[in-house]
Design a protein around this motif. Structure first.
Motif, PDB file in Angstrom:
ATOM      1  N   GLY A 327      -7.970  -0.704  -0.952  1.00  0.00           N
ATOM      2  CA  GLY A 327      -8.506  -2.083  -1.145  1.00  0.00           C
ATOM      3  C   GLY A 327      -7.444  -3.265  -0.948  1.00  0.00           C
ATOM      4  N   GLU A 328      -6.305  -2.737  -0.475  1.00  0.00           N
ATOM      5  CA  GLU A 328      -5.243  -3.871  -0.172  1.00  0.00           C
ATOM      6  C   GLU A 328      -5.151  -4.386   1.110  1.00  0.00           C
ATOM      7  OE1 GLU A 328      -1.575  -2.106  -1.379  1.00  0.00           O
ATOM      8  OE2 GLU A 328      -1.997  -2.033  -3.453  1.00  0.00           O
ATOM      9  N   THR A 329      -4.848  -5.601   1.156  1.00  0.00           N
ATOM     10  CA  THR A 329      -5.003  -6.443   2.444  1.00  0.00           C
ATOM     11  C   THR A 329      -3.393  -6.702   2.730  1.00  0.00           C
ATOM     12  OG1 THR A 329      -5.061  -8.502   1.526  1.00  0.00           O
ATOM     13  CG2 THR A 329      -7.185  -7.393   2.243  1.00  0.00           C
ATOM     14  N   ASP A 330      -3.304  -6.673   4.266  1.00  0.00           N
ATOM     15  CA  ASP A 330      -1.831  -7.045   4.756  1.00  0.00           C
ATOM     16  C   ASP A 330      -1.963  -8.069   5.786  1.00  0.00           C
ATOM     17  OD1 ASP A 330       1.216  -6.620   4.549  1.00  0.00           O
ATOM     18  OD2 ASP A 330       0.746  -5.810   6.377  1.00  0.00           O
ATOM     19  N   SER A 331      -1.244  -8.881   6.264  1.00  0.00           N
ATOM     20  CA  SER A 331      -1.253  -9.814   7.212  1.00  0.00           C
ATOM     21  C   SER A 331       0.080  -9.645   7.985  1.00  0.00           C
ATOM     22  CB  SER A 331      -2.118 -10.966   6.894  1.00  0.00           C
ATOM     23  OG  SER A 331      -1.156 -11.693   5.918  1.00  0.00           O
TER      24      SER A 331
END
Length: 352
Positions: A327-331
């Motif tokens: 569920g983690e986001t990364d940009s």
């Protein structure tokens, strides 16, 4: 020797040395790891057991690990991950794989229908952290369901070959007695090892699903042992629930054959996915990048489709992605990500 191989490799440019050697024999390679199928056995409905003779580069596996094999289907190489079922102590260095022909499984169906002695497949070194530790635990509990039997069967066979002196319990769940691969060997191992308790259950015949009572009856010492589980999501969840309630998470080791994902947020399914290397674009539909690339007509390399083997890793140039497992986001720009477990959040540029 390495320097000589590098020199020969340079002289044979533009093609790798192994491209020339394979014209002599498919398993004659200088660098690439391959294997030839020597035996094919279909002892359980819907599954096939393959014995592979790897090339000299093979360094063996630890019980519980997986290997990645590749086959060419209609001119395209496809790779998948399978866990060897043989003991890690096997002396002839051969690898034994039991492949369940899953509905819609391109590679598993192909191997089930077409595998014959003499066929050559590509092979990658064994990998994975799901493995027996050194030194061996004093008590070991193995739990599996369906095709999840493969890594724990390797553990069982390894411990049997080593003359394991501790307490061991093995609990396997199958749809029917006929659906259990290597059943005769399981019976033989149980008879030869008085300290091994091996039980095969078929919930459909009333023998029951996994619960605390079954766990305590089969392995009353489970709180003091190490438990290894692999199987369908329902079984995995049931085992985890008990171990979490007993605060024994540190004694539970799991290998997942299915991808457990977090729900897709409909608000994140917007924007455009740009596949920069191919020049293609697609409207973001919320699916993982591997599925969106395939829907756009591309064939990116992949293996497990579960975030295990890293075969589908590609560089995300710009944009934000969500890991559907955590569920983690990364940009962060220019980061390698796994296509099979990352979904775009809005506009994303991915280098495939």
């Amino acid at each position: 020797m390495v320097g000589l191989l590098d020199l020969v490799q340079t002289l044979t440019t533009p093609h790798p040395l192994d491209r020339y050697l394979e014209l002599v024999h498919p398993t004659l390679t200088a660098r690439e790891l391959r294997a030839q199928i020597t035996h094919v056995r279909r002892s359980a409905p819907g599954s096939v057991t393959l014995t592979l003779r790897p090339t000299r580069q093979w360094r063996g596996h630890a019980a519980g690990q997986y290997v990645q094999i590749g086959v060419v289907i209609d001119g395209i190489r496809h790779t998948r991950c399978y866990s060897p079922v043989n003991s890690e102590a096997r002396r002839d260095r051969h690898i034994e794989l039991t492949v369940k022909a899953h509905p819609g499984g391109l590679v598993s169906q192909y191997l089930y229908r077409n595998a014959v002695p003499g066929m050559v497949v590509s092979l990658e070194p064994a990998d994975g952290v799901f493995r027996l530790p050194e030194p061996r635990p004093e008590r070991v509990l193995l739990i599996s369901g369906g095709s999840g039997i493969t890594p724990v069967l390797s553990m069982l066979r390894t411990l049997a070959d080593e003359g394991y002196p501790g307490e061991l319990a093995f609990l396997h769940y199958a749809k029917s007695p006929e659906a259990v691969p290597h059943r005769a060997e399981l019976d033989a191992i149980a008879q030869a090892n008085g300290n091994f308790r091996i039980e095969v259950r078929h919930p459909g015949d009333g023998s029951g699903y996994f619960d605390y009572d079954q766990l305590e009856r089969v392995a009353p010492w489970f709180a003091d042992g190490e438990t290894y589980v692999c199987g369908p999501q329902g079984l995995m969840d049931a085992v985890r629930k008990i171990f979490e309630a007993e605060r024994l998470d540190h004694r539970l080791h799991a290998e997942e054959f299915t991808l457990s994902t977090t729900p897709v947020d409909a608000d994140e399914a917007f924007g455009t996915v740009s596949f920069t290397a191919s020049g293609k674009t697609a409207e973001n539909n919320g699916a993982v990048l591997l599925e969106q690339a395939e829907a756009a007509g591309m064939n990116p390399e992949y293996g497990c489709r579960m975030g295990i083997c890293f075969s589908c890793t590609a560089v995300r140039r710009t944009g934000c992605t969500r890991n559907v497992r955590t569920g983690e986001t990364d940009s962060d720009p220019d980061q390698p990500i796994q296509l099979c477990i990352n979904a775009p959040v809005g506009d994303v540029e991915i280098d495939i």
